[in-house]
Design an enzyme around this catalytic site. Structure first.
Site, short mmCIF file in Angstrom:
data_model
loop_
_atom_site.label_atom_id
_atom_site.label_comp_id
_atom_site.label_asym_id
_atom_site.label_seq_id
_atom_site.Cartn_x
_atom_site.Cartn_y
_atom_site.Cartn_z
N GLU A 1 2.89 4.83 -4.39
CA GLU A 1 2.64 5.69 -5.27
C GLU A 1 4.06 6.59 -5.45
OE1 GLU A 1 -1.10 5.06 -3.93
OE2 GLU A 1 -0.22 5.97 -2.46
N ASP B 1 0.65 -1.38 -0.10
CA ASP B 1 -0.35 -0.02 0.09
C ASP B 1 0.72 1.48 -0.17
OD1 ASP B 1 -1.89 1.35 0.32
OD2 ASP B 1 -3.29 1.26 2.27
#
Length: 927
Positions: free
Chosen positions: A515, A512
């Site tokens: 980005e 997770d």
């Protein structure tokens, strides 16, 4: 349904592929300058548009033009064909600013809601572009030289470009434009290299010399697929732009965004820059996928992939047209000619790589939440699921299992029993998955947190321009970020996972925040001045800055600067994680990642992020999962029942029904909200959820075979209806239903208070999955009963689905007997297949350790043919054959020539107690 807008293919005298032998003296080619937009749309369309423009101009003159009258050349450009010359969003574009760029300025009314519409500042037909100075033949295609004689308006304009064209296959064209004199950053993605020039391409390629442009046609129809003469090519160091007309408005892909499956071309801009934000319309989301699929008139399809990882935006306009804008790298295009949409996606994956074969347990039901609070509470949920005999294959934990939110730790008080929980899961044939984040806590006393100390010692973090680890802030507080572009980081990641595995033998990993996400903008010290963090042009990213809620674009990594690698961060982490799992467990890895990039299907699946417990979020999950099918990541799903907010029993029941048909099915929600696993609801809702999960588990042999076909040849698993019915224009905008493979139509309820659902049923015979009753559709919307405990499923005629008596885990299910469902076509034929292996070993297909069967039905004979067998097949039997669409009651049934008892009701023939090993072929005949 909007009709196609046809692009006339008559093109007056483009420069063809007139090439010279490689090594000869380069000489100019072509016969002069072509007015760009005339080239693309043809004389007839031009005449119509010019007439309309003339009428409009006369009206404006009669009313009094608002401001100075624009030059005639500007008035000749229809609104739909105005390509934006001033896309900057931070500036109010004035006539003076616009004309300083040599562009046309005409004010128009904005769209509803203040959305940007027709650009006020746009390119005139004679705006200077590159000229194709020379074109020489090569073994694989051709190489050309492009020269710009007049500078464009962004700094460090590159005067001379190299054009490389390779006719890689009969259905794939590769066009690359880069700096002719200096090397530039290119995406470090392994792509296949063509060894010889395609002999019979189904496309033809022409060029316009001045202005330079590419004209790509489909030979069979003459359809112009690309025409880049409509706006100038701009290639500056940090601003690269190329535009094209499109042959229709039916365009899909270009992720990751929350939108309908079919994109609107009404002045829509899609930004690709990985960003941590809850899925919201118009925002750039977690991943970047610069690939589109376009349906042409008549049902043909093609795809275009721009292999570029820099921040970019794709501007769509109603011409129909498209503009690529990126702020780095090169223009490296692959064009896939299909001609049907399934083939386009297969051809795309031949370049980016086919997806990995998941372990069978990955296709079971997964359960998670942030906020269990303890391993004992997690365990209680698992026990409750078992108590109600609700299928579950994997239990997950979110970041609350960690000690201080630090990777590779678990809370010694609240999660003290975690190792025992994992042991218990394994005893019951279940699996454990936990979350990991790439931000490594940086504030622990030296010597107390090995992951940080060791990465610091080895130099494995993203660094600032000063060469020090860039410090941001994520869940554990101040953090440094692992540099997964460095192969040494992969070894460090493996060692950390090995150390943790010794205490908690996990089965899969959830990566997770990759980005990468940062609670600060850039770093604790901000970002330095300069053109990496403040480039001459910033695409329309959320937050208006490349560093918004991520790290500085100037951060240094092993492979390049973060400016170039940002969109690759999740891919690189997924690659490291899958590799580590293989080395630790020696089995197929299971990884679910939030951030993604092309080729990631080889390493991970994806979930659609932090959605909300709302009906519209449930709907948007369908175009989301279908888009990722296009992107080559078939293992995809959304958080069932919604992540944030509080669900309702009705919403969660409907969502469990839909989610049971996500390729990746996980129920997950946030902390401080009521639980939403199936055990907490009323007996009626709980039973409905249990039953639909049992239906999923019953269909596992079919689903597993679909994943095999995805792994081997790039088929989609969850599939838009238009993939199977590309000539049915009614399917082109459908995204409230989907197919599993070719055969199973899923029509969920997506609205509250409904006891029926209206869905499109394509032309042909379809059978109710549960009863075998048939509907012969002409291609129409049909109303179906849909009480709260029912999900509408229909089997397409001509299909054979392998199913299995469901258990509460995939391990239990795979030991049960098979039931084959035959859905006879109106010509009394059907086909299906089954891939079977041990469900977990690496490379079973590649090593030949599998069983593969073909099923056929013709008239009144069913045959099962074993094409390849392995020992696992002897452990399972085929017990039941159910045949839908048997028009007349049989008098007898023969199995391998021996008479068998049977039942027949409402055109459904059922033969039980076959008792045939999966490793044995057989035939069954009904008379």
């Amino acid at each position: 349904m909007k009709s196609y807008q046809k692009l006339t293919t008559a093109v007056p005298d483009p420069v063809g592929c007139q090439v010279e032998e490689e090594g000869s003296t380069s000489t100019p080619v072509g016969r002069g300058k072509l007015a760009p937009w005339w080239v693309g749309s043809g004389l007839l369309v031009a005449a119509v548009l010019l007439s309309a423009v003339t009428v409009w101009v006369l009206r404006q003159v009669s009313r009094g033009w608002p401001g100075p009258t624009p030059p005639p050349k500007c008035l000749l450009v229809p609104e739909s064909h105005r390509f934006d010359c001033y896309p900057e969003r931070s500036v109010v574009v004035t006539q003076e600013l616009c004309e300083s760029r040599g562009c046309c300025f005409i004010e128009t009314a904005p769209l509803a809601g203040g959305k940007r519409g027709v650009p006020w500042c746009f390119y005139p037909p004679d705006f200077p572009s590159y000229t194709l100075e020379s074109l020489n033949q090569t073994a694989l295609g051709m190489v050309g030289l492009l020269v710009r004689r007049q500078k464009a308006y962004y700094p460090r304009d590159i005067k001379t470009l190299r054009l490389d064209v390779e006719f890689e296959t009969n259905t794939r064209l590769h066009v690359k434009i880069t700096d002719a004199a200096n090397p530039r950053y290119e995406v470090p993605l392994q792509v296949p290299r063509a060894m010889k020039r395609a002999e019979n391409p189904i496309y033809s390629l022409d060029f316009s010399r001045d202005p330079f442009g590419v004209l790509l046609r489909r030979r069979a129809t003459g359809t112009v697929l690309l025409n880049t003469t409509v706006a100038p090519l701009i290639f500056a160091d940090q601003f690269l732009q190329i535009s094209t007309l499109l042959p229709s408005r039916f365009l899909y892909g270009l992720g990751e965004h929350r939108s309908t499956l079919l994109h609107s071309l009404d002045w829509t801009t899609l930004t690709l820059w990985a960003r941590d934000v809850s899925p919201t319309e118009s925002f750039n989301l977690y991943g970047a996928h610069p690939f589109y699929l376009l349906m042409e008139e008549g049902g043909d399809a093609h795809g275009v992939f721009l292999l570029n990882s820099n921040a970019m935006e794709v501007a769509l306009q109603p011409a129909p047209g498209l503009t690529w804008r990126t702020i780095g790298g090169v223009l490296d295009f692959y064009i896939f000619l299909g001609p049907d949409p399934n083939m386009v996606i297969q051809q795309y994956q031949q370049v980016i790589g086919f997806p990995a074969m998941p372990p069978l347990w990955a296709l079971g039901f997964h359960l998670c939440r942030w906020g269990y609070g303890s391993s004992n509470e997690t365990w209680q949920t698992v026990r409750a699921m078992r108590n109600y005999q609700i299928p579950q294959d994997a239990q997950w934990n979110d970041i609350d299992y960690m000690d201080g939110y630090r990777d590779f730790t678990f809370d010694p008080q609240k999660f003290a029993s975690l190792p025992s929980l994992v042991e218990d899961l394994h005893k019951h044939g279940q699996h454990y998955v936990m979350i990991l984040d790439p931000g490594i806590s940086s504030t622990n006393p030296h010597g107390s947190y090995w992951p940080f100390d060791e990465a610091l010692r080895r130099g494995l973090f993203l660094n600032t321009t000063q060469g020090q680890p860039l410090i941001g802030q994520v869940w554990p507080g101040f953090t440094a970020f692992a540099d997964f572009s460095n192969p040494d980081t992969h070894q460090w990641w493996l060692e950390n996972l090995q150390r943790f595995y010794a205490h908690v033998p996990f089965d899969g990993l959830w990566i997770d925040m990759n980005e990468p996400s940062n609670f600060m903008d850039g770093s604790q010290d901000g970002c330095p001045p300069g053109e990496l963090d403040s480039p001459p042009y910033t695409p329309a990213v959320l937050g208006d800055s490349l560093s918004a809620k991520t790290v500085c674009a100037s951060a240094r990594q092993k492979a390049s600067v973060h400016y170039n690698l940002h969109n690759l961060y999740g891919l690189m982490e997924a690659k490291a994680t899958a590799s580590a799992l293989i080395q630790i467990r020696g089995k197929r890895p299971f990884v679910i990642s939030r951030s993604t990039f092309p080729s990631q299907g080889q390493y991970s699946g994806h979930w659609l992020g932090d959605n909300r417990s709302q009906w519209k979020d449930m709907y948007y999950s369908i175009p989301g999962l279908l888009s990722f099918s296009l992107f080559g990541i078939p293992l995809v799903g959304a958080d069932i029942c919604g992540f944030s907010g509080s669900t309702s029993e009705e919403l969660c029941t409907r969502w469990m029904q839909l989610g049971a048909f996500y390729p990746f099915a996980r129920n997950h929600n946030t902390q401080n909200e009521k639980a939403q696993d199936p055990t907490v609801f009323s007996p009626a809702a709980r039973t409905a959820m249990k039953n639909v999960l049992l239906t999923r588990y019953l269909l596992l042999p079919f689903l597993y075979t679909l994943f095999h076909r995805a792994h081997v040849q790039g088929d989609t698993v969850a599939r838009p209806l238009f993939f199977e019915f590309p000539r049915d224009v009614a399917t082109l905008g459908l995204d409230r239903q989907f197919l599993w493979g070719q055969s199973l139509l899923v029509t969920p309820v997506l609205e509250p208070g409904a006891d029926s659902v209206t869905g499109y049923v394509p032309r042909g015979m379809w059978y109710d999955f549960y009863t075998g009753s048939s509907v012969n559709s002409s291609g129409e919307m049909l109303k179906m009963l849909a009480p709260l405990d029912h999900l509408n499923l229909h089997i397409r005629e001509g299909s054979i689905l392998p199913t299995q008596k469901p258990g509460t885990t995939t391990e239990a299910t795979r030991r049960n007997p098979l039931r084959l469902i035959v859905a006879l076509s109106q010509t009394v034929t059907a086909w299906g297949d089954l891939f079977w292996d041990d469900g977990q070993s690496l490379d079973t297909f590649e090593r030949g350790s599998y069983t593969y069967l073909i099923f056929n039905a013709t008239q009144n004979i069913f045959t099962s043919t074993v094409l390849h067998a392995s020992p696992e097949a002897t452990e399972v039997t085929t017990d039941t054959l159910t045949i839908f669409g048997v028009q007349e009651p049989p008098s007898k049934v023969l199995l391998n020539g021996q008479e068998k008892p049977f039942s027949y009701l409402h055109q459904v023939l059922t033969v039980n107690n076959l008792g045939i090993s999966l490793s044995q072929g057989f035939s069954l005949r009904w008379l």
